[in-house]
Structure formats: structure tokens, C-alpha cells
Design a protein around this motif. Structure first.
Motif, short mmCIF file in Angstrom:
data_model
loop_
_atom_site.label_atom_id
_atom_site.label_comp_id
_atom_site.label_asym_id
_atom_site.label_seq_id
_atom_site.Cartn_x
_atom_site.Cartn_y
_atom_site.Cartn_z
N GLU A 274 0.83 -1.20 0.00
CA GLU A 274 0.00 0.00 0.00
C GLU A 274 0.87 1.25 0.00
O GLU A 274 1.86 1.35 0.72
N ASP A 275 0.48 2.21 -0.83
CA ASP A 275 1.18 3.50 -0.88
C ASP A 275 0.58 4.42 0.19
O ASP A 275 -0.63 4.63 0.21
N GLU A 276 1.41 4.96 1.05
CA GLU A 276 0.92 5.75 2.18
C GLU A 276 0.16 7.00 1.73
O GLU A 276 -0.86 7.36 2.33
N THR A 277 0.65 7.64 0.70
CA THR A 277 -0.02 8.86 0.21
C THR A 277 -1.39 8.53 -0.36
O THR A 277 -2.38 9.22 -0.10
N VAL A 278 -1.45 7.46 -1.15
CA VAL A 278 -2.72 7.04 -1.74
C VAL A 278 -3.69 6.58 -0.66
O VAL A 278 -4.90 6.84 -0.73
N VAL B 128 -4.14 7.72 2.26
CA VAL B 128 -4.81 8.88 2.88
C VAL B 128 -6.01 9.31 2.04
O VAL B 128 -7.09 9.60 2.56
N VAL B 129 -5.83 9.30 0.73
CA VAL B 129 -6.92 9.69 -0.18
C VAL B 129 -8.04 8.65 -0.14
O VAL B 129 -9.23 8.98 -0.12
N LYS C 180 -10.10 9.06 2.96
CA LYS C 180 -11.00 10.22 2.83
C LYS C 180 -12.31 9.81 2.15
O LYS C 180 -13.40 10.11 2.62
#
Length: 260
Positions: free
Chosen positions: A49-53, A55-56, A59
Motif C-alpha cells: 500500500e502506498d501511504e499517500t494514496v 490517505v486519499v 477520505k
């Protein structure tokens, strides 16, 4: 699929994010040539899993949770558990009858305040384009019928019902193809049967259907409105009556599955 049209690459991975295309572009600043290498990769739990993705994603998951709660639904609630996959694939539902289509139509019949002769709905209202098996949650029901919408009881002459069913056949291949309950068709004699009896064009019938259909909004169904002279009445729930299942076809299906 991956195709080249002129100098343009057009690629599409599998539905429901089962796979993704990864395109790597290399541009030669000297020759001005572009090289494209495309790779089709399966999406599995093994992909980190990509941490930035993430978060989105969180949301939008929160937005979904709030929307479901406002609609009186609980995404984690297990409605039922099934062994035979429910077929909601567009390729099957828009060309023939599936067990998922039958299930939804039976749920509509069961939701009628007074007995109806049959139920119909447009295949295009089902958008999951997949097969479901095992535990079925309210979120799955939302995925099956994302638009929701009312179902209504419509009185009509047999000649109009016959026209509706014929239009459904003509719509094979698109969302206007009809799924139904208590209806059968014999191709050899081009005959329709309603609850086991030959359709009578002069008889009066009670039909359960989505309000979307009786508003003439589906493909080739422009004639199907409450103003059609062969429509003999329309019964629907009151907007303020949130407890009436007919206000939302998803709640109709959930209630039906929980009783099984």
C-alpha cells in the motif's frame, strides 16, 4: 485490450480493478522519439500500500460511510451468505436472465402492498459488473444498485405490458433489457405468460417496476409514462414515509434477503 490508433495507444485493464496497465514512457530528447512499454499487472494483496494514496482512499471511504449512514444503511452488516455466485455481469444481465436479476425482481414482488401480477426492472440499474459469493453485506447491495430509487405499482392494460416486454427484448445488449419475476416467454410461438397464464392484451394487470421506468427514461421506453392512456393508475410510497421500503429498491432487496 490494448490497441494502437495512429500513434496513439489505447489500453484498458480488467473491470473492477482486477488488473491495471502500467505504462512506461521513454522520450529521446535528441531524436524526439517516444517509446511506450505497457505492462498488465494483476492487483493482489501482495502489492504494498502506498501511504499517500491510502490517505486519499481513507477520505473517500469516510465519505461513503457517511452517505450510507444518512441513507439508513450499514456497510458492514451481513445481509446473507450464499454458496452459488450471483451473476451481475453486464455481459450476461444485458443479454439474458441471471440469478441476480431473478432475485431482485422477486424482492420487488414481495415488497408490493397488494399482490401484483409481475415485476420488471431494467438491467442497467445493476452496475456491479461482477459475481458475488459468500457473505453479502449492505455495501455489496449498494454496489449492485448504486442509484437506488423508488419502486412503484402500476396498473395497465395487457397491450401495454406486452409492448413493454417486447421493447425489453429489442433492448438486448443494453441497459434497457428487462429482468423480471412471474413472467415467461416462449420463443417458438412468440407468446408471453404472466404468472403461468397467457398474456391477455385486454386484461388489466398490476406491475411492480422502478419509478425510473414509468418516467420513460430508459432506452426506447419514451412511451412508458403515467400519461400513457393504457396506464390505469400508479401507486407509490409517500416521500416523507422513510419506513416504506418501496422508497429505495436497495432496502427492498436487503429486507428480502434477511427474511430468506
Amino acid at each position: 485490450m490494448i490497441q494502437k490508433v495512429g500513434n496513439t495507444i489505447i489500453a484498458k485493464a480488467d473491470a473492477n480493478a482486477k488488473t491495471v496497465y502500467i505504462h512506461r514512457l521513454s522520450f529521446n530528447t535528441q531524436t524526439k522519439e517516444l517509446e511506450i512499454n505497457s505492462e498488465l499487472r494483476k492487483v493482489t494483496a501482495g502489492i504494498k500500500e502506498d501511504e499517500t494514496v491510502a490517505v486519499v482512499v481513507k477520505k473517500w471511504e469516510d465519505i461513503l460511510d457517511n452517505a450510507l449512514k444518512q441513507a439508513g444503511m450499514d456497510k458492514d452488516d451481513v445481509v446473507t451468505e450464499i454458496e452459488t455466485p450471483l451473476d451481475g455481469r453486464e455481459s450476461t444481465m444485458r443479454n439474458g436472465h441471471t440469478n441476480l436479476g431473478d432475485l431482485i425482481a422477486r424482492a420487488m414482488t414481495a415488497a408490493a402492498v397488494k399482490p401484483v401480477d409481475c415485476s420488471i426492472f431494467n438491467s442497467g440499474s445493476v452496475r456491479i459488473d461482477d459475481q458475488l459469493v459468500g457473505k453479502i453485506t449492505q455495501l455489496d447491495i449498494m454496489r449492485i444498485l448504486p442509484f437506488g430509487g423508488k419502486i412503484v405499482e402500476v396498473g395497465m392494460k395487457g397491450r401495454l405490458l406486452e409492448r413493454i416486454l417486447e421493447t425489453g427484448l429489442q433492448n438486448k445488449g443494453n441497459g434497457g433489457f428487462l429482468q423480471w419475476d412471474k413472467i415467461s416467454y416462449k420463443e417458438a410461438g412468440k407468446q408471453w405468460f404472466i404468472d403461468g397464464k397467457l398474456l391477455d392484451v385486454n386484461q388489466d394487470y398490476k406491475v411492480m417496476m422502478p419509478k425510473f421506468l414509468i418516467e420513460g427514461k430508459e432506452t426506447n421506453f419514451g412511451y412508458l409514462t403515467a400519461q400513457n392512456p393504457d396506464v390505469q393508475g400508479l401507486v407509490e410510497s409517500e416521500e416523507k414515509d422513510s419506513g416504506d421500503l418501496r422508497n429505495d429498491i436497495r432496502k427492498v432487496l436487503i429486507a428480502y434477503l434477511k427474511k430468506k
